[in-house]
Design a protein around this motif. Structure first.
Motif, short mmCIF file in Angstrom:
data_model
loop_
_atom_site.label_atom_id
_atom_site.label_comp_id
_atom_site.label_asym_id
_atom_site.label_seq_id
_atom_site.Cartn_x
_atom_site.Cartn_y
_atom_site.Cartn_z
N ILE B 164 0.78 -1.22 -0.14
CA ILE B 164 0.02 0.14 0.12
C ILE B 164 0.89 1.15 -0.01
O ILE B 164 0.61 2.08 -0.56
N GLU B 165 1.94 1.28 0.75
CA GLU B 165 2.85 2.43 0.69
C GLU B 165 3.36 2.58 -0.71
O GLU B 165 3.40 3.87 -0.94
N LEU B 166 4.00 1.68 -1.41
CA LEU B 166 4.24 1.61 -2.78
C LEU B 166 3.18 2.17 -3.78
O LEU B 166 3.72 3.22 -4.31
N ALA B 167 2.06 1.87 -3.57
CA ALA B 167 1.11 2.18 -4.30
C ALA B 167 0.57 3.62 -4.11
O ALA B 167 0.61 4.54 -5.09
N VAL B 168 0.48 4.10 -3.05
CA VAL B 168 -0.11 5.39 -2.49
C VAL B 168 1.08 6.58 -2.93
O VAL B 168 0.97 7.40 -3.59
N ARG B 192 -7.06 -6.76 6.02
CA ARG B 192 -6.91 -5.81 7.30
C ARG B 192 -5.55 -5.06 7.35
O ARG B 192 -5.33 -3.95 7.57
N GLN B 193 -4.68 -5.82 6.83
CA GLN B 193 -3.13 -5.17 6.79
C GLN B 193 -3.22 -4.07 5.82
O GLN B 193 -2.60 -2.88 5.94
N LYS B 194 -3.96 -4.12 4.65
CA LYS B 194 -3.95 -3.17 3.74
C LYS B 194 -4.73 -2.00 4.18
O LYS B 194 -4.15 -0.86 4.04
N VAL B 195 -5.79 -2.24 4.69
CA VAL B 195 -6.59 -1.18 5.22
C VAL B 195 -5.90 -0.49 6.19
O VAL B 195 -5.90 0.92 6.44
N ARG B 196 -5.20 -0.99 7.27
CA ARG B 196 -4.27 -0.30 8.30
C ARG B 196 -3.29 0.45 7.89
O ARG B 196 -3.16 1.63 8.09
N ALA B 197 -2.46 0.00 6.83
CA ALA B 197 -1.65 0.92 5.96
C ALA B 197 -2.10 2.07 5.35
O ALA B 197 -1.77 3.11 5.54
N GLU B 199 -5.00 3.62 6.12
CA GLU B 199 -5.42 4.72 6.95
C GLU B 199 -4.46 5.64 7.64
O GLU B 199 -4.76 6.58 8.11
N ARG B 200 -3.25 4.85 7.76
CA ARG B 200 -2.02 5.80 8.28
C ARG B 200 -1.68 6.70 7.19
O ARG B 200 -1.24 7.69 7.60
N LEU B 201 -1.86 6.60 5.82
CA LEU B 201 -1.44 7.20 4.89
C LEU B 201 -2.21 8.21 4.51
O LEU B 201 -1.82 9.45 3.94
N ILE B 202 -3.50 8.04 4.51
CA ILE B 202 -4.72 8.75 3.87
C ILE B 202 -5.46 9.26 4.79
O ILE B 202 -5.99 8.57 5.79
N ASP B 203 -5.80 10.45 4.86
CA ASP B 203 -6.82 11.25 5.67
C ASP B 203 -8.13 10.69 5.40
O ASP B 203 -8.91 11.00 4.39
N VAL B 204 -8.69 9.70 6.25
CA VAL B 204 -10.10 8.90 6.07
C VAL B 204 -11.23 9.81 7.12
O VAL B 204 -12.23 9.33 6.96
#
Lengths: 345, 345
Positions: B164-168, B192-197, B199-204
């Motif tokens: 997710i970090e790479l894609a974002v 769940r791993q993807k969602v956690r990552a 939500e850390r990167l994007i303001d949800v």
């Protein structure tokens, strides 16, 4: 654990009941080998108790790399599931030995039937004793895409003659006269059928070689396309969609465009054939109908191992015209009319 | 046939030796049921004699329709073959029951190890007693793409956080700020791993919903893309390549273009990801490395069934930038600089 159970395990493992008890209760001080013997005996008995599944069917495919084979396995599993039967899948890595081993695994599991996709039953020659062994055990056989006269079972194949007629007709309608054929192993039934049909339709007495035998892979298509282009072909019929994507790359490697300069036809209509660029014109194998027929054959009453029957079923393919075929350059120049009566998606 | 053999079969089938002899020599006048009993007994004994293959490994995948799962099965088979081990493959049709049955089939075949790809070990909750049963039999387990804290075995997963970090990062470099995520079942570990990552990167915390839960299919991607576009997203990260092709169709169904209006990122890098139109930008799972690790784990010394060990391995994915992602419309308008330091093929 019941006393009788301990006794059975002890008997099978050839050790005392107290040893069994100690191993199963994870006590220390028992030799590794003995532990293993006991565990194996316990396992064998417990799974004997669970019993064989009544309707288990073995499915053997050459590999799962080519998407048409995974599509076969997936579809057969779904159709078997619908009829309350379970599926176990094996591939046949590199040669007859792998096929024999897979058959033995199926036998050990007590399968009711076996479906073989593009197996050794498609080879002109070569050993098929392991197929007869299955029949001798009363196991139903459905054999996909290949016919052996010297073998019983239910043979279900795509009608390759019809396939070639459809493809050649489509290309001739588009004005192509220099049509080449790119195929794999020439000793298999589907390849021989295609060649026979092709030679009836196309004059192969010219100097140009119109058939390239490589293999059904991307690399095989690439190589075959370059070879056929050097022979002056303007259209190529490939033996698989994977091969067709390689052929498109081969055409481009010689600075030509698909379909402007060269038309390419695939075979199978795998799930991504409509997604490629250009989307593939291809011959769709009727996997759903063929799968249903295979499932019906393997779930029928067990074969009479004394007189196993032989059935042959040919299923017509469908031409799916997309973007990888187009009017030949010469017909565009002369403005000759191009009929457009083939199905377009 | 040796006399002792007849005797064994007779004993097992509970019939006389002469009956066995008559059945095996295809004489008339034996009841169907008796014939069946005798054939089954003969089969069981003959295959007991052939013996279990020492290094047989069971591979369980959810299905063979999604090409990433057939790729897993194909790769594992090839790696096992290289280490002289044979492979038997099962799918887990619809639910835990299918997984339990597959495990029992593997046990009956005497497998040395079992590799499970995206099985119930990836579920947050739900029964895993059948996994413990395998461990209790001393069978090595390699569990791909999913982690359960309450289970032993070797866990090998793609690092979804890194993915997710790479894609974002890639999309932000292209000027995108409205980034959505399209995923399947939210109760699985990889999701769940993807969602956690994410939500850390994007303001949800904004009003717009940035995560769509559908499923990993083409239809799931189509639906998710339409939902996320209505929420104002200009880029979509999908949980599978199949989903990404559906997302592209979903974007087009709203009259927009990929990548001009909307960027789409896939996940897996299946074999045809480079062939689609536009070719997919995607996150490549390192199937070769993960497969080798799984094969090593299942062919290691048998697990100590008393104290099975637990190992976790995370394998980084790779961003493969192709044509389905591009500069955001807003960054093109403002002419803001777009860094281009991501890998391009």
């Amino acid at each position: 654990m019941a006393r009788t159970r301990l006794k059975d395990i002890a008997q099978r493992a050839g050790v005392s009941e107290s040893t069994v008890s100690r191993v199963l209760n994870h006590r220390e001080g028992i030799a590794e080998d003995t532990q293993r013997l006991v565990r194996e005996a316990a396992r064998a008995l417990s799974h004997h108790a669970v019993g064989d599944e009544d309707d288990l069917v073995g499915v053997l495919v050459p590999d799962l790399e080519n998407p048409i084979f995974s599509q076969w396995a997936d579809r057969l599993e779904a159709d078997l599931f619908q009829r309350d039967a379970a599926t176990i899948i094996a591939t046949r890595p590199r040669g007859t030995k792998g096929e024999q081993h897979a058959f033995h695994r199926f036998l050990r599991l007590g399968v009711r039937g076996v479906v073989v996709v593009s197996g050794f039953h498609a080879q002109q020659h070569g050993p098929v004793a392991h197929y007869r062994e299955l029949l001798g055990e009363g196991i139903n056989l459905a054999l996909i895409n290949g016919v052996r006269e010297d073998l019983a079972g239910t043979f279900i194949s795509t009608d390759d003659v019809a396939a070639i007629e459809l493809a050649v007709g489509h290309l001739q309608d588009l004005g192509h006269s220099q049509i080449g054929l790119a195929l794999g192993d020439e000793h298999t039934w589907p390849v021989r059928q295609k060649v026979r049909a092709f030679e009836r339709l196309i004059d192969v007495s010219t100097a140009a070689r119109t058939i390239a035998y490589t293999d059904f892979s991307y690399a095989g298509g690439y190589e075959a396309a370059r070879e056929l282009l050097r022979q002056g072909m303007s259209a190529i019929i490939c033996g698989s969609d994977v091969m067709a994507t390689g052929a498109i790359a081969g055409v481009r490697s010689l600075g030509k465009d698909v379909p402007r300069d060269v038309s390419v036809v695939g075979f199978d209509d795998v799930s991504w054939a409509r997604l490629t660029s250009p989307a593939l014109t291809t011959l769709r194998q009727d996997v759903p109908q063929m799968s249903r027929a295979a499932v019906q054959a393997v779930l029928a009453s067990p074969v009479d191992s004394r007189r196993p029957e032989r059935t042959e079923l040919l299923v017509p393919p469908q031409l799916v015209a997309r973007e990888s075929t187009g009017a030949s350059a010469s017909s565009r120049r002369t403005g000759s009319p191009v009929s457009a009566d083939t199905m377009r998606e």
